[in-house]
Every structure is written in C-alpha cells, then in structure tokens.
Design an enzyme around this catalytic site. Structure first.
Site, PDB file in Angstrom:
ATOM      1  N   LYS A 218      14.922 -23.391 -27.098  1.00  0.00           N
ATOM      2  CA  LYS A 218      15.284 -22.375 -26.115  1.00  0.00           C
ATOM      3  C   LYS A 218      14.216 -21.298 -25.991  1.00  0.00           C
ATOM      4  CE  LYS A 218      20.150 -23.392 -25.724  1.00  0.00           C
ATOM      5  NZ  LYS A 218      21.542 -23.018 -25.993  1.00  0.00           N
ATOM      6  N   ARG A 255      23.079 -28.387 -32.347  1.00  0.00           N
ATOM      7  CA  ARG A 255      22.786 -29.188 -31.141  1.00  0.00           C
ATOM      8  C   ARG A 255      21.276 -29.177 -30.949  1.00  0.00           C
ATOM      9  NH1 ARG A 255      22.044 -28.129 -25.718  1.00  0.00           N
ATOM     10  NH2 ARG A 255      22.829 -29.689 -24.264  1.00  0.00           N
TER      11      ARG A 255
HETATM   12  C1  8Y4 Z   1      14.685 -25.849 -23.473  1.00  0.00           C
HETATM   13  C2  8Y4 Z   1      15.622 -26.755 -23.836  1.00  0.00           C
HETATM   14  C3  8Y4 Z   1      15.092 -24.663 -22.905  1.00  0.00           C
HETATM   15  C4  8Y4 Z   1      16.962 -26.516 -23.631  1.00  0.00           C
HETATM   16  C5  8Y4 Z   1      16.419 -24.416 -22.703  1.00  0.00           C
HETATM   17  C6  8Y4 Z   1      17.361 -25.340 -23.067  1.00  0.00           C
HETATM   18  C7  8Y4 Z   1      24.232 -25.300 -25.364  1.00  0.00           C
HETATM   19  C8  8Y4 Z   1      25.116 -26.256 -24.828  1.00  0.00           C
HETATM   20  C9  8Y4 Z   1      23.325 -26.134 -23.606  1.00  0.00           C
HETATM   21  C10 8Y4 Z   1      24.629 -24.597 -26.534  1.00  0.00           C
HETATM   22  C11 8Y4 Z   1      26.673 -25.865 -26.454  1.00  0.00           C
HETATM   23  C12 8Y4 Z   1      19.779 -25.717 -23.177  1.00  0.00           C
HETATM   24  C13 8Y4 Z   1      25.097 -27.760 -22.851  1.00  0.00           C
HETATM   25  C14 8Y4 Z   1      20.961 -25.246 -22.460  1.00  0.00           C
HETATM   26  N1  8Y4 Z   1      23.120 -25.248 -24.594  1.00  0.00           N
HETATM   27  N2  8Y4 Z   1      26.323 -26.547 -25.351  1.00  0.00           N
HETATM   28  N3  8Y4 Z   1      24.531 -26.765 -23.721  1.00  0.00           N
HETATM   29  N4  8Y4 Z   1      25.869 -24.923 -27.035  1.00  0.00           N
HETATM   30  N5  8Y4 Z   1      27.866 -26.104 -27.023  1.00  0.00           N
HETATM   31  N6  8Y4 Z   1      18.667 -25.053 -22.782  1.00  0.00           N
HETATM   32  O1  8Y4 Z   1      23.944 -23.722 -27.066  1.00  0.00           O
HETATM   33  O2  8Y4 Z   1      19.805 -26.607 -23.982  1.00  0.00           O
HETATM   34  S1  8Y4 Z   1      22.245 -26.459 -22.299  1.00  0.00           S
END
Ligand code: 8Y4
Length: 273
Positions: A218, A255
């Site tokens: 993130k 996750r």
């Molecule tokens: C790079 C990679 C930059 C990924 C941003 C991201 C969560 C989630 C997401 C979380 C739960 C993400 C679906 C966002 N984040 N579900 N989902 N908890 N329970 N961003 O933190 O991965 S998506």
C-alpha cells in the site's frame, strides 16, 4: 458445492496468510490477471503457503470508480468456480455487493470479505442467510474520494468504535463468524495507518474478534520510502515489515500479494516466540 469453512484463527501459531487475487483489468500491482490466468495464480499462492485466496473483481484503490454488478460477477464467479474445482482450500470473495457475494458463495467461496462492512442495502440480511464467515472492514468515505481529506480526532478509538458497532449490527442479525479489519489505506493518512498498525493488539483486545490486516504494497510504504513509487516488488520489504508488526499484535490473518516471502518471514518470526 461443499462449503469449506475456515478454522478458527491460530492465535499462537501466527496469522493465516490470505493471498490476493485481483481479477480487474486495471489491477495495478499484478498487472491485471485475465480470467484464464487467475485460477492458476491462486493455486500457486496456495502452494507458496497461502491459507485462503481472496478473489476480487472491483478495484477499491483510491480514486477507483465503481464496477457494475454484472461485470463484477462475470469477473469473479468463473475464477472462484475454477479454483474450487481444483482445491478444497478456503476462498474469500472481496465485494461490497450482496448479489455478488451470493453468486460467489454459490460458486464455492467460503467467506465474504466486505470493505464496506455490510453497510450496503440488504448486506446484513444476505450475510446472515449465507452462513459463512465475514470480514467487516473500516473505511472512511468511499473509494472514489476517501483519500481526499481523511480526518479523525482519535483514529484508533474511532476505528474500534466503528468495528464494534458493525459487529453488533451483524450479531443482531445472527451472523456468527466475524472478522474485523481496520482498513489500512482506506481514508487514512500515513500517521493514521501507522497508528492503526501499532494498535493491532488493542484492536484484537477491544473487539474480541479475530483481526485481519491488509497492508501489502500500500501507498503508506511509499510515504516512508521514496524509492517505493512502483506499487509492485519495490514495496516488498515494507509489506513484510507490516505483516510482522500485525503478527506481533496477534492479528489472525494478513492479506498479502507476496505469499512465499511473507510465509518465510512469518516462519522466522514464529521460531523466535
Ligand atoms: C498496491 C496494492 C496499492 C494494493 C494499493 C493496494 C483490503 C481489502 C483491499 C484490506 C480487507 C489494496 C479488498 C486495496 N485492501 N480487504 N481489500 N482489508 N479485508 N490496495 O486492507 O489492496 S484492496
């Protein structure tokens, strides 16, 4: 289809590993996985040490536009069905939509991961009818605008209060197997994200629910390391650090994108306990 229930969190043995399987054309971090390639990637994550695969068809990255219901279903259902045909491992569906959750569970998903914490119309009733574990995640605002100006007086207290309220709402409907998640990056500044990660143990204690932490790749990692501009492997070190901090705070699940690397880091951490 036989539902595969997730066993209770292994609190002493460290967190479960949830492998992220994005099935979106725009998925930034893994280049967008076409439907045919998605199930094999999920199976590879299981072989690398994942305990559950999280299949998502709606990008919830900051600024993302909503996805149409039929489109989201067309993305996730075939992937879940293909995974279920190949493995008995738990599968979660990452969706805010009750209709998509129903279709996903019918196709073999075991758990509903809802970044909107069952606040959509009909979501609580749907979750109660599905008899599957749910993840209730905190988000301030909505994906399109959540990073505009996140504000809290006391981010940890407010996120815990929100999660407690959503747990109460779910339990009132008879939902029994509930995970909570502070929602790293969902309407939070760097300082908010760090405060929540630091407070993992407090979130566990005050919600008395198993906690899921999603910090992998993130943007807050980039805020701490200007060289981590690319949302891929350049954020691996920070992602592993965050997973270990979550593990130290007794998170029940992390996750992650990088399953093999995270599994190895957790093995080293676990060996020192
Ligand atoms: C790079 C990679 C930059 C990924 C941003 C991201 C969560 C989630 C997401 C979380 C739960 C993400 C679906 C966002 N984040 N579900 N989902 N908890 N329970 N961003 O933190 O991965 S998506």
């Amino acid at each position: 289809m036989t539902p595969i229930a997730l066993p209770p969190p292994k609190l002493a043995g460290g967190p479960y590993i949830m492998g992220i399987l994005n099935v979106t054309p725009d998925s930034f971090s893994d280049g967008g996985v076409s439907e045919g390639a998605a199930a094999p990637r999920g199976l590879a994550m299981l072989e690398a040490g994942a305990d559950i695969i999280d299949v998502g068809g709606e990008s919830t990255r900051p600024g993302a536009a909503p996805v149409e219901e039929r489109e989201e279903m067309a993305r996730v259902v075939p992937v879940i069905a293909a995974l279920r045909a190949a493995t008995r491992a738990p599968i979660s569906v990452d969706t805010m939509k009750p209709s998509v959750a129903i279709a996903a569970i019918s196709a073999g998903a075991s758990m509903w991961n809802d970044v909107n914490a069952l606040r959509a119309p009909g979501a609580l009733e749907t979750a109660a009818s599905l008899h599957r574990p749910v993840v209730l995640m905190h988000m301030q605002g909505e994906p399109r605008s959540m990073q505009a100006e996140p504000r809290y007086d006391d981010v940890v207290a407010e996120v815990i209060a929100f999660l407690q309220a959503r747990v109460r709402a779910a339990e009132e409907r008879g939902i029994e197997d509930i995970w909570v998640d502070p929602g790293i990056g969902f309407g939070k500044t760097l300082e908010h994200n760090l405060a929540l990660l630091r407070a993992t143990a407090r979130i566990v204690e005050e919600t008395r629910k198993p906690v899921l932490i999603g910090a992998s790749r993130k943007r807050f990692i980039q805020a701490l390391d200007e060289r981590a501009k690319d949302a891929g492997k350049s954020r691996l070190g920070g992602s592993i650090a965050a997973a270990l901090i979550a593990a130290h705070g007794n998170a029940g699940m992390v996750r992650v994108h990088d399953v093999a690397e995270t599994a190895q880091a957790l093995k080293v951490w676990r060996a020192t306990l």
